[in-house]
Write an enzyme that holds these catalytic residues in place. Structure first.
Site, PDB file in Angstrom:
ATOM      1  N   TYR A 131       0.777  -1.234   0.000  1.00  0.00           N
ATOM      2  CA  TYR A 131       0.000   0.000   0.000  1.00  0.00           C
ATOM      3  C   TYR A 131       0.812   1.289   0.000  1.00  0.00           C
ATOM      4  O   TYR A 131       0.264   2.369  -0.212  1.00  0.00           O
ATOM      5  CB  TYR A 131      -0.993  -0.017   1.168  1.00  0.00           C
ATOM      6  CG  TYR A 131      -2.015  -1.111   0.982  1.00  0.00           C
ATOM      7  CD1 TYR A 131      -3.069  -0.948   0.093  1.00  0.00           C
ATOM      8  CD2 TYR A 131      -1.888  -2.336   1.644  1.00  0.00           C
ATOM      9  CE1 TYR A 131      -3.995  -1.963  -0.118  1.00  0.00           C
ATOM     10  CE2 TYR A 131      -2.810  -3.359   1.437  1.00  0.00           C
ATOM     11  CZ  TYR A 131      -3.850  -3.159   0.555  1.00  0.00           C
ATOM     12  OH  TYR A 131      -4.758  -4.170   0.336  1.00  0.00           O
ATOM     13  N   PHE A 420     -11.052  -3.721  10.543  1.00  0.00           N
ATOM     14  CA  PHE A 420     -12.179  -3.526   9.620  1.00  0.00           C
ATOM     15  C   PHE A 420     -11.781  -4.012   8.247  1.00  0.00           C
ATOM     16  O   PHE A 420     -10.620  -4.277   7.966  1.00  0.00           O
ATOM     17  CB  PHE A 420     -12.612  -2.053   9.575  1.00  0.00           C
ATOM     18  CG  PHE A 420     -11.550  -1.077   9.160  1.00  0.00           C
ATOM     19  CD1 PHE A 420     -11.364  -0.749   7.823  1.00  0.00           C
ATOM     20  CD2 PHE A 420     -10.725  -0.479  10.109  1.00  0.00           C
ATOM     21  CE1 PHE A 420     -10.390   0.164   7.433  1.00  0.00           C
ATOM     22  CE2 PHE A 420      -9.748   0.436   9.738  1.00  0.00           C
ATOM     23  CZ  PHE A 420      -9.577   0.758   8.397  1.00  0.00           C
TER      24      PHE A 420
END
Length: 420
Positions: A131, A420
């Protein structure tokens, strides 16, 4: 809605509600889980479906890559809540790697988030190397401890908090009633904390079952002497006995929230006082959590996990730097190198006790850094001096990294309690 794009002849586009089950199966495949889901799990997860926020890559009608995002609120340093684009459910099937599918989905999502006015994007990275190229940087870390209860030195005769408070075991419905207010109090004081919606509380108390292996945990609530709820924990206990009928049980914390030191102390002491429990696994905590210092022998709490957790991508440099508070005063000119044309430029940060202003400038840069490095610094956890030593940021003026640390770093580390 943006039109579908194509990467190597594969359609990359929003998922329709009719395709949601196929998308879920693709997520399970990507995370190496069994791709057969129960109807209860499918319907429970369908409640989160928002058209346009679920993306997929389709090859001949088959979903081979997945991506979703949702609205989130994130606590900045000082307690302000900022709008975030939370990224999750990112997978690419092993048959379709290295075809630009993730890059296509990420570009679409971040552009939409920028248009919505989101200040940052967030994610929790399963793999570290992926990322950074999209401008994300690790902004919080997580630590997990395992407590050797007999070694900890706690009073074996402990029967409750000495401060006049009390601990009660409660049911899931009580947690759904009391938990949201408690978590909101945590979010007002904990940089890195994110919001929990109503569905989170249902999923994590068993009111909605999305995990076929779900087992109801124990729930403990700490109330202060005035009767106010200041802490709460969810935990499991295994059933393990050794030779000679000796109990060797482990209590594993799913989550523990305390908004005062007294609440944290009471809940940890309670967990270490449960009969038959000889080990307590802390679950995810901040790296500078109070836990070891609450034990007479801190060495009884051994770190078993220390890893990056919440990653942040800055979408609006000015609003992000103005949203937080600063422990020092001063001016710093930053050159932020963008990666995709959405964010970047030169900015003058003026920070002080009365707040901060961040504006584009033509002044000479003092510190040059990438978006990922800015994301890692924004919540106050990382050190610019450390990044400069590693060649990750560049000083254009001697001492700029030290000046950045004096402004940006915080006395306590940020922490995101949630996955999450």
């Amino acid at each position: 809605m943006a039109p579908a794009s194509r990467a190597d002849g594969i359609d990359v586009r929003p998922v329709t509600e009719a395709e949601f089950t196929d998308w879920l199966r693709a997520v399970s495949t990507g995370f190496l889980r069994v791709p057969v889901l129960s109807e209860e799990e499918i319907e429970g997860r369908r409640e989160r479906f928002v058209a346009g926020r679920y993306l997929g890559a389709f090859d001949g009608g088959r979903c081979v890559a997945t991506f979703r995002s949702f609205d989130q609120e994130l606590t900045a340093v000082g307690g302000a809540r900022v709008r975030a684009d939370a990224v999750s459910g990112v997978t690419v099937h092993p048959t379709h790697r290295r075809r630009g599918l993730l890059s296509s989905m990420m570009a679409r999502d971040l552009a939409a988030a920028k248009d919505r006015g989101d200040v940052v994007a967030t994610l929790i990275a399963a793999e570290y190397p992926i990322y950074g190229r999209y401008g994300f940087g690790p902004a919080t870390w997580t630590a997990e401890w395992t407590i050797d209860v007999p070694r900890a030195g706690l009073d074996p005769r402990w029967a409750g908090p000495a401060d006049g408070g009390r601990i009660d075991l409660v049911e899931g419905e009580d947690v759904r009633r009391l938990g949201p207010g408690l978590h909101a109090r945590l979010c007002r004081r904990q940089p890195g904390a994110i919001d929990r919606d109503e569905l989170w509380w249902k999923w994590n108390t068993g009111a909605v079952r999305v995990d076929p292996t779900w087992k109801d945990p124990f729930f403990a609530v700490y109330r202060s002497a005035s009767g106010e709820v200041e802490g709460m924990a969810a935990y499991d206990v295994d059933d393990n006995w050794g030779d000679g009928k000796q109990p060797l049980n482990t209590a594993t914390v799913r989550w523990l929230t305390g908004v005062t030191p007294a609440a944290e102390r009471a809940l940890w002491q309670y967990l270490c006082s449960i009969d038959w429990v000889v080990r307590v696994k802390s679950g995810s905590r901040a790296p500078d959590d109070l836990l070891p210092l609450l034990l007479p022998d801190p060495r009884a709490a051994a770190i078993t996990t220390l890893a990056d957790w919440l990653w942040v991508r800055i979408l609006d440099v000015e609003r992000a730097l103005e949203a937080r508070t600063y422990e020092g005063e001063g001016t710093l000119v930053l050159e932020v190198a963008g990666v995709d044309g959405l964010t970047g430029g030169r900015y003058r940060l003026q920070a002080g006790a009365e707040g901060a202003s961040c504006t584009p400038t033509r002044q000479s840069a003092e510190l040059v850094l990438g978006l990922g490095e800015l994301g890692a610094l924004w919540l106050g956890d990382e050190s610019a001096v450390r990044l400069a030593a590693a060649g990750r940021v560049r000083e254009e003026r001697a001492g700029a990294a030290r000046k950045a640390d004096a402004l940006l770093r915080t006395s306590r580390r940020p922490w995101c309690p949630d996955l999450f």
